[in-house]
Design a protein around this motif. Structure first.
Motif, mmCIF file in Angstrom:
data_model
loop_
_atom_site.group_PDB
_atom_site.id
_atom_site.type_symbol
_atom_site.label_atom_id
_atom_site.label_comp_id
_atom_site.label_asym_id
_atom_site.label_seq_id
_atom_site.Cartn_x
_atom_site.Cartn_y
_atom_site.Cartn_z
ATOM 1 N N MET A 1 0.846 -1.204 0.000
ATOM 2 C CA MET A 1 0.000 0.000 0.000
ATOM 3 C C MET A 1 0.882 1.255 0.000
ATOM 4 O O MET A 1 1.852 1.319 0.753
ATOM 5 C CB MET A 1 -0.872 -0.014 1.276
ATOM 6 N N ASP A 2 0.537 2.220 -0.832
ATOM 7 C CA ASP A 2 1.239 3.497 -0.773
ATOM 8 C C ASP A 2 0.914 4.146 0.565
ATOM 9 O O ASP A 2 -0.205 4.039 1.050
ATOM 10 C CB ASP A 2 0.715 4.440 -1.869
ATOM 11 N N LYS A 3 1.884 4.826 1.135
ATOM 12 C CA LYS A 3 1.561 5.487 2.402
ATOM 13 C C LYS A 3 1.760 6.987 2.267
ATOM 14 O O LYS A 3 2.442 7.455 1.353
ATOM 15 C CB LYS A 3 2.433 4.927 3.525
ATOM 16 N N ILE A 4 1.141 7.738 3.168
ATOM 17 C CA ILE A 4 1.453 9.161 3.240
ATOM 18 C C ILE A 4 2.233 9.399 4.533
ATOM 19 O O ILE A 4 2.002 8.740 5.538
ATOM 20 C CB ILE A 4 0.203 10.076 3.153
ATOM 21 N N LEU A 5 3.171 10.300 4.432
ATOM 22 C CA LEU A 5 4.022 10.627 5.582
ATOM 23 C C LEU A 5 3.468 11.866 6.267
ATOM 24 O O LEU A 5 3.720 12.984 5.829
ATOM 25 C CB LEU A 5 5.430 10.959 5.073
ATOM 26 N N MET A 6 2.695 11.653 7.320
ATOM 27 C CA MET A 6 2.234 12.793 8.125
ATOM 28 C C MET A 6 3.276 12.935 9.244
ATOM 29 O O MET A 6 3.020 12.675 10.410
ATOM 30 C CB MET A 6 0.822 12.544 8.660
ATOM 31 N N HIS A 7 4.444 13.320 8.819
ATOM 32 C CA HIS A 7 5.638 13.247 9.661
ATOM 33 C C HIS A 7 6.236 14.638 9.813
ATOM 34 O O HIS A 7 5.770 15.593 9.206
ATOM 35 C CB HIS A 7 6.635 12.286 8.989
ATOM 36 N N VAL A 8 7.310 14.684 10.616
ATOM 37 C CA VAL A 8 7.906 16.004 10.884
ATOM 38 C C VAL A 8 9.173 16.232 10.055
ATOM 39 O O VAL A 8 9.977 17.097 10.385
ATOM 40 C CB VAL A 8 8.202 16.168 12.393
ATOM 41 N N GLU B 1 -2.158 0.928 7.969
ATOM 42 C CA GLU B 1 -3.327 1.484 7.250
ATOM 43 C C GLU B 1 -2.915 2.564 6.258
ATOM 44 O O GLU B 1 -3.764 3.233 5.662
ATOM 45 C CB GLU B 1 -4.308 2.092 8.255
ATOM 46 N N GLY B 2 -1.608 2.821 6.146
ATOM 47 C CA GLY B 2 -1.131 3.729 5.098
ATOM 48 C C GLY B 2 -0.790 5.147 5.528
ATOM 49 O O GLY B 2 -0.566 6.008 4.681
ATOM 50 N N VAL B 3 -0.744 5.393 6.851
ATOM 51 C CA VAL B 3 -0.357 6.740 7.295
ATOM 52 C C VAL B 3 0.757 6.622 8.327
ATOM 53 O O VAL B 3 0.613 5.927 9.333
ATOM 54 C CB VAL B 3 -1.546 7.502 7.931
#
Ligand code: PMP
Length: 382
Positions: free
Chosen positions: A1-8, A319-321
């Motif tokens: 699954m592609d993920k999104i980086l809700m990261h710093v 879950e991809g995040v």
């Protein structure tokens, strides 16, 4: 699954920006590289509203940019560090390695040092430099930089702002606000790859770079200044090898920032962060930043009641995040980074995943409540 980086940081990076660094046979004296360097320097002036300032791009990141500020200090100088958390404290760790005197002002965890407290300190003692952290990434707390500086401007020689999580996401106006040094890194809200420390310096700050500063060799801005001036004029110059491919990417990212417009970019960050906070709060969680006026556009710390933050991160990743871990010892929390190329849709996905994960981990969640708050917030901003 592609993920999104809700990261710093690094954050999700646009393909165009990433691919700008996939280049073979680019020498550090080539026209292609010198042009990218030159346009990046100009881009830094644009996004910090620092038309007359001297920009710097040095190897490293936020920490190398911070340490290079020692180029403005002489033995025995007094420095006041305003620290709202882990990264504010980093100034103290750095400066204690040098023969300067450091005082630190700290608030209760989750709060910020009030402008009047900084003013009071600067009235009691003469400080060469006061350091502020625009957004304290460990807590998500924003310092009211403009207000602090307006109160201390006449008392201190130089004002230095760590804008590592601010540049590109928060409003800043170096010239109007009286900031002497604003610094950052390539991997944060500019949405590029790690590897470059970024600074803009006022004339006064440039004139304070002295032969007898306490700085060492590699991070001494005296050594980098001629390179910056020469590169900006389109002439190759060398002090130490720059991160060539990182700068090609940075140049592309800054061009995209200009295309979007810095004020639009800040507004987009405001909308996305507001939507995420609305979701978090309506799920019943409190943010690590305790005072609404200090909520930042780039980072939100989420305090958990029952769930283990590590588990939240692991399950969200599946879950991809991907979120960032908490790093401040006073809280049981994880961090949501919302910077760079984030969109309102990222806010929807983030809260949707969190609702399911937190419910599974035993928190008291009614599915849809957080999402509804996100939707209503976004709707109100249209
Ligand atoms: N200051 C702040 C506010 C930061 O968030 C960070 C990185 N998270 C740093 C400094 C250090 O930057 P770097 O990790 O790029 O050295």
């Amino acid at each position: 699954m592609d993920k999104i980086l809700m990261h710093v940081g690094p954050v999700t990076i646009k393909d165009d920006v990433l691919l700008a660094g996939v280049k073979n046979n680019v020498g550090f004296t080539s026209k292609e590289f010198v042009d990218a360097f030159s346009s990046s320097l100009k881009g830094l002036r644009y996004i910090t509203k620092a038309k007359s300032y001297q920009p710097f791009i040095i190897p490293g990141g936020g920490t190398s940019a911070m340490e290079s500020v020692t180029s403005l200090l002489r033995k025995g100088d007094n420095v006041l560090v305003v620290s709202n958390g882990v990264f504010g404290d980093r100034w103290e760790y750095i400066l204690k390695r040098y023969p300067v005197n450091v005082d630190v002002l700290r608030p209760k965890p989750g709060y910020y040092v009030k402008p009047d407290e900084v003013k009071e300190m600067t009235e009691k003692k003469e400080y060469k430099v006061v350091t502020l952290t625009h957004v304290e990434t460990s807590t998500g707390v924003r310092e009211p930089v403009k207000e602090v500086i307006s109160k201390v401007r006449d008392n201190v020689d130089l004002t230095v702002v760590d804008g590592v999580s601010g540049m590109g996401a928060e409003e800043v106006n170096c010239e109007d606000w009286g900031i002497d040094v604003y610094l950052s890194a390539s991997q944060k809200a500019l949405g590029s790859t790690p590897g470059a420390g970024l600074l803009v310096l006022s004339d006064k700050a440039v004139n304070s770079i002295s032969e007898d500063s306490v700085a060492g060799y590699y991070l001494n801005l005296k050594n980098w200044l001629p390179v910056m001036r020469s590169m900006e004029e389109g002439k190759a110059s060398y002090f130490a090898t720059p991160p060539v491919h990182t700068i090609l990417q940075l140049s592309r990212a800054l061009a995209e920032v200009e295309k979007e417009g810095i004020d639009n970019r800040v507004r987009r960050h405001q909308v996305v962060s507001g939507a995420i906070r609305a979701g978090v709060e309506s799920m019943g969680f409190s943010t690590v930043a305790k005072l609404p006026e200090s909520y930042s556009n780039s980072v939100t710390g989420v305090e958990l009641k029952k769930a283990d933050p590590k588990k939240v991160m692991e399950m969200s990743l599946s879950e991809g995040v991907e979120f960032a871990p908490g790093v401040h010892p006073a809280f049981k929390y994880f961090r949501i980074g919302h910077m760079g190329w984030v969109t309102p849709n990222d806010a929807v996905v983030t809260i949707s995943v969190l609702e399911r994960v937190l419910k599974e981990l035993g928190e008291d969640i009614r599915l849809g409540e957080g999402l509804r708050a996100v939707q209503e917030f976004l709707d109100s901003k249209q």
